[in-house]
Design a protein around this motif. Structure first.
Motif, PDB file in Angstrom:
ATOM      1  N   GLY A   1     -10.773  14.824   0.232  1.00 28.68           N
ATOM      2  CA  GLY A   1     -10.334  13.750  -0.642  1.00 28.68           C
ATOM      3  C   GLY A   1     -10.905  13.910  -2.033  1.00 28.68           C
TER       4      GLY A   1
ATOM      5  N   SER B   1     -13.316  12.696  -3.358  1.00 30.33           N
ATOM      6  CA  SER B   1     -14.783  12.746  -3.377  1.00 30.33           C
ATOM      7  C   SER B   1     -15.339  13.930  -2.610  1.00 30.33           C
ATOM      8  CB  SER B   1     -15.360  11.444  -2.804  1.00 30.33           C
ATOM      9  OG  SER B   1     -14.979  10.338  -3.592  1.00 30.33           O
TER      10      SER B   1
ATOM     11  N   ASP C   1     -11.164   7.178   7.946  1.00 29.88           N
ATOM     12  CA  ASP C   1     -10.990   5.945   7.181  1.00 29.88           C
ATOM     13  C   ASP C   1     -11.042   6.316   5.704  1.00 29.88           C
ATOM     14  OD1 ASP C   1     -10.761   3.362   6.364  1.00 29.88           O
ATOM     15  OD2 ASP C   1     -12.619   2.651   7.278  1.00 29.88           O
ATOM     16  N   THR C   2      -9.894   6.352   5.048  1.00 27.28           N
ATOM     17  CA  THR C   2      -9.807   6.868   3.687  1.00 27.28           C
ATOM     18  C   THR C   2      -9.312   5.804   2.716  1.00 27.28           C
ATOM     19  OG1 THR C   2      -7.478   7.583   3.678  1.00 27.28           O
ATOM     20  CG2 THR C   2      -9.085   9.035   4.776  1.00 27.28           C
ATOM     21  N   GLY C   3      -9.312   6.149   1.458  1.00 24.67           N
ATOM     22  CA  GLY C   3      -8.788   5.256   0.450  1.00 24.67           C
ATOM     23  C   GLY C   3      -7.293   5.035   0.567  1.00 24.67           C
ATOM     24  N   LEU C   4      -6.612   5.880   1.308  1.00 25.69           N
ATOM     25  CA  LEU C   4      -5.171   5.718   1.528  1.00 25.69           C
ATOM     26  C   LEU C   4      -4.869   4.854   2.747  1.00 25.69           C
ATOM     27  CD1 LEU C   4      -3.925   9.386   0.969  1.00 25.69           C
ATOM     28  CD2 LEU C   4      -4.067   7.528  -0.707  1.00 25.69           C
TER      29      LEU C   4
ATOM     30  N   ARG D   1       0.863  -1.180   0.000  1.00 26.29           N
ATOM     31  CA  ARG D   1       0.000   0.000   0.000  1.00 26.29           C
ATOM     32  C   ARG D   1       0.901   1.232   0.000  1.00 26.29           C
ATOM     33  NH1 ARG D   1      -3.514   0.495   4.630  1.00 26.29           N
ATOM     34  NH2 ARG D   1      -2.147  -0.898   5.785  1.00 26.29           N
TER      35      ARG D   1
ATOM     36  N   ASP E   1      -0.005  11.735  -3.197  1.00 26.02           N
ATOM     37  CA  ASP E   1      -1.367  11.266  -2.932  1.00 26.02           C
ATOM     38  C   ASP E   1      -2.011  12.045  -1.790  1.00 26.02           C
ATOM     39  OD1 ASP E   1      -1.299   8.872  -4.733  1.00 26.02           O
ATOM     40  OD2 ASP E   1       0.319   8.304  -3.371  1.00 26.02           O
TER      41      ASP E   1
ATOM     42  N   TYR F   1      -5.677  13.731  -1.717  1.00 23.42           N
ATOM     43  CA  TYR F   1      -6.129  14.057  -0.370  1.00 23.42           C
ATOM     44  C   TYR F   1      -5.348  15.266   0.141  1.00 23.42           C
ATOM     45  CZ  TYR F   1      -8.489   9.545  -0.355  1.00 23.42           C
ATOM     46  OH  TYR F   1      -9.315   8.488  -0.658  1.00 23.42           O
TER      47      TYR F   1
ATOM     48  N   ARG G   1      -6.030   4.589   7.297  1.00 25.70           N
ATOM     49  CA  ARG G   1      -6.667   5.282   8.415  1.00 25.70           C
ATOM     50  C   ARG G   1      -5.745   6.371   8.948  1.00 25.70           C
ATOM     51  NH1 ARG G   1     -10.375   0.921  11.795  1.00 25.70           N
ATOM     52  NH2 ARG G   1     -11.898   0.661  10.103  1.00 25.70           N
TER      53      ARG G   1
END
Length: 301
Positions: free
Chosen positions: A113, A115, A147-150, A2, A39, A91, A152
């Motif tokens: 982020g 979104s 809690d993100t796409g990257l 990751r 990112d 982000y 926590r």
């Protein structure tokens, strides 16, 4: 793996002619980090204070009026960062700044982020200046885990990083990244926060990211002098660097400090590191429950 690329800002405050100048500055900073394939962008504590200049010299020079002026632009600033996060698909922890809610003023940093807006964190523990001179209030909503796409993420604003139980709480809840936006006016202050950020990474076997304000802003007494270096820290353990410093900028040198980290290394350190400080934290109370005073027996003449 990751793997994510993090950009931490050493950010100078500028006198702004108008809102358009602020938009242009922020867009340039975000675009610069995006070109580095970042990112996650981390801006510093009280980076929003440059917005006080939009009220003119007298407003910016007055502690009370400067807070009100920055708070007046809070919603527009959030819309700006939200739009840039969506546009560039990344982000952003926006610069923190004072918000006014009724008679209460808080130091707030918001996370955005791809979104849109994710949420915010209010500073939990105030410094003496914030308590005694600026009358900024502590947050009352507690700590937040994003809690993100990257992964926590948790935010410990400056002084908050110097209190181990705050970081421990969010890391026990699952935080892998600790973001530490800071604003320090002395070398000593910078090193206090730096030491806190490094210690929290060591104790919790995670990554911490310190962003800073650098340079002079004599037109605003609240943030007139600023010192520090942006950096990313990790435990000095397997899969990390020997010093615990992943990347670090020059002292008082403006710009982005960028590094790529693999958050799977956080999992590995916590489960199979050379040491297991995160796992062994719970052993402290038993050892600390009893402190025995041992007296030296003076030698007889």
């Amino acid at each position: 793996m990751r793997r994510i690329t993090i950009a931490s800002a050493a950010y100078p405050l500028d006198w702004l002619a108008d809102w358009a100048a602020y938009e242009a500055k922020i867009r340039a900073w975000v675009q610069s980090a995006a070109l580095k394939q970042a990112d996650l962008l981390v801006f510093p504590e009280y980076g929003a204070m440059e917005l006080a200049s939009l009220g003119g010299a007298e407003v910016a020079a007055d502690l009370e009026r400067a807070v009100a002026e920055v708070a007046r632009h809070h919603d527009a600033m959030e819309r700006l960062f939200e739009g840039l996060a969506i546009e560039f698909g990344l982000y952003i922890l926006a610069p923190s700044g004072p918000v006014v809610e009724g008679m209460v003023r808080r130091n707030r940093a918001a996370l955005f982020g791809p979104s849109g807006r994710i949420g915010h964190q209010d500073k939990a523990i105030m410094t003496r200046f914030e308590r005694e001179d600026w009358f900024i209030d502590a947050g009352v909503e507690g700590l937040r885990l994003f809690d993100t796409g990257l992964g926590r993420i948790a935010v410990l604003i400056c002084y908050d990083s110097e209190f181990p139980l705050l970081a421990r709480a969010v890391c026990e809840a699952g935080a892998e990244l600790l973001l530490v936006p800071s604003c320090t006016d002395t070398r000593a202050g910078y090193h206090r926060v730096r030491t806190g950020a490094q210690a929290r990474a060591l104790e919790n076997q995670c990554v911490s990211v310190q962003s800073v304000i650098v340079g002079q802003a004599a037109w605003c007494p609240a943030v007139d002098e600023n010192h520090g270096a942006a950096a990313l820290y990790a435990p000095a353990d397997v899969n990390w660097c020997d010093t615990g410093v992943i990347a670090e900028g020059g002292y008082d040198e403006p710009g982005w400090v960028t590094a790529t980290v693999d958050l799977e290394a956080v999992v590995k350190a916590r489960t199979d590191g050379e040491v297991l400080t995160f796992r062994h934290w719970s052993e402290q109370p038993m050892q600390a429950a009893h402190v025995h005073l041992v007296m030296e027996n003076p030698r007889k003449a």
